[in-house]
Design a protein around this motif. Structure first.
Motif, short mmCIF file in Angstrom:
data_model
loop_
_atom_site.label_atom_id
_atom_site.label_comp_id
_atom_site.label_asym_id
_atom_site.label_seq_id
_atom_site.Cartn_x
_atom_site.Cartn_y
_atom_site.Cartn_z
N TRP A 31 26.04 -12.57 1.62
CA TRP A 31 26.20 -11.32 1.19
C TRP A 31 24.89 -10.82 0.12
N GLU A 33 24.21 -8.24 -3.19
CA GLU A 33 24.82 -7.78 -4.43
C GLU A 33 23.73 -7.40 -5.47
N LEU A 41 33.67 -4.79 -3.69
CA LEU A 41 33.50 -5.67 -2.61
C LEU A 41 33.54 -4.59 -1.35
N GLU A 43 33.85 -4.00 2.56
CA GLU A 43 34.08 -4.53 4.17
C GLU A 43 33.98 -3.85 4.84
N ILE A 67 28.95 -5.40 -3.90
CA ILE A 67 28.71 -6.59 -2.97
C ILE A 67 29.04 -6.25 -1.67
N TYR A 69 28.94 -7.81 2.43
CA TYR A 69 28.90 -9.16 2.95
C TYR A 69 28.79 -9.02 4.54
N LEU A 95 36.39 -13.23 -2.26
CA LEU A 95 37.10 -12.73 -3.56
C LEU A 95 37.57 -13.92 -4.58
N LEU A 103 38.57 -3.78 -3.75
CA LEU A 103 37.99 -3.87 -2.30
C LEU A 103 38.20 -2.66 -1.72
#
Length: 288
Positions: A31, A33, A41, A43, A67, A69, A95, A103
């Motif tokens: 990932w 960051e 995070l 997704e 972040i 990823y 996580l 999230l």
């Protein structure tokens, strides 16, 4: 050359770090960051690069540890045989490494985010779901064979449609963050350079269709624990006959999770591209 990390770095003016997590046997989940503070995070959806969050990433990095990823087989993360269990387990492992975190899940990523939350609510500060997928959407869909890996991915009948779709998405991402210093189109195209990347992209939706029963079972077992949840539903560009069905599913999800649901008629499916300021506001809402 890590074009995605370079692009993210230019967007935030430097200070981007590339991290990785060994998921066993040397398979790395990787990932990008930037920033510090409450972890957020991101997704991405099926067949979508982490760069779809470029506009959100850029703004959040000033006050959060943000972040983005790559799921297994995407970007610079190592490939693995695709399954729902693999993707949920990878998300939970990440996580554990960076959380508890806010999230943010888009589309298929929104459904993965829900499953991770049911498994480990202790790792979630809040949940923002952007036009999240729901297994009921695929009821009655015919299964799609996975790509034949004994042949080049370009021989797959879905190859050209996949490449064309990725090119159009890259152009939309670039328009969402106008910056002459960063070539987001080239960075997005780096997600489809290798055969493994292409096979992953071709195989993800067939894997999802093959797993509808499992997805339904996971939802039936899922328990919401009072975490703050915001759902955004886009309607722009969606077939009119689908809109009531989608809104009803998200209203039900909001009821089950005690979350807030907002319909966003001015946005298409990629809310993080069309209305990044709204997405950022929702992230701050659940993260405070």
């Amino acid at each position: 050359m890590d074009q995605a990390a370079e692009a993210f770095g230019v967007l935030v003016g430097g200070g981007v770090a590339r991290r990785e997590l060994d998921r066993g046997g040397g398979r790395m989940l990787r990932w990008v960051e930037a920033g510090s503070g409450t972890p957020v995070l991101l997704e991405a959806g099926a067949t979508s690069p982490a760069l779809s969050f470029a506009a959100v990433f850029r703004e959040l990095a000033a006050g959060h540890r943000v972040i983005a990823y790559d799921r297994a087989g995407y970007g610079v993360s190592d490939p693995a045989p695709l399954s729902v269990g693999l993707q949920v387990d990878d998300l939970v492992a990440l996580l554990e490494e960076v959380g508890p975190a806010v999230l943010v899940g888009h589309s298929w990523g929104g459904l993965l985010a829900q499953m991770a939350t049911w498994e480990r609510p202790d790792l979630i500060r809040g949940l923002v779901l952007l036009d999240p997928s729901h297994e009921s959407y695929w009821d009655g869909f015919d299964l799609i064979p996975r790509a034949d890996r004994t042949r080049p991915p370009a021989s797959d009948p879905r190859y050209q449609e996949t490449v064309d779709g990725a090119r159009e998405l890259a152009q939309d991402i670039a328009r969402s963050v106008p910056d002459d210093q960063v070539d987001l189109i080239a960075a997005c195209q780096s997600y489809l350079q290798s055969d493994e990347q292409l096979f992953t992209c071709l195989d993800e939706f067939p894997m999802i269709l093959d797993s509808v029963g499992e997805l339904r079972e996971r939802r039936e077992r899922g328990v919401w624990t009072g975490l703050p949840v915001v759902l955004l539903t886009a309607t722009k560009g969606r077939p009119p006959e689908w809109t009531p069905r989608v809104i009803a599913a998200q209203e039900q999800l909001a009821t089950e999770s005690n979350g807030r649901h907002q319909v966003v008629p001015e946005s298409g499916h990629y809310l993080q591209i069309d209305v990044p300021e709204l997405v950022i506001a929702c992230i701050r809402e659940v993260g405070t």
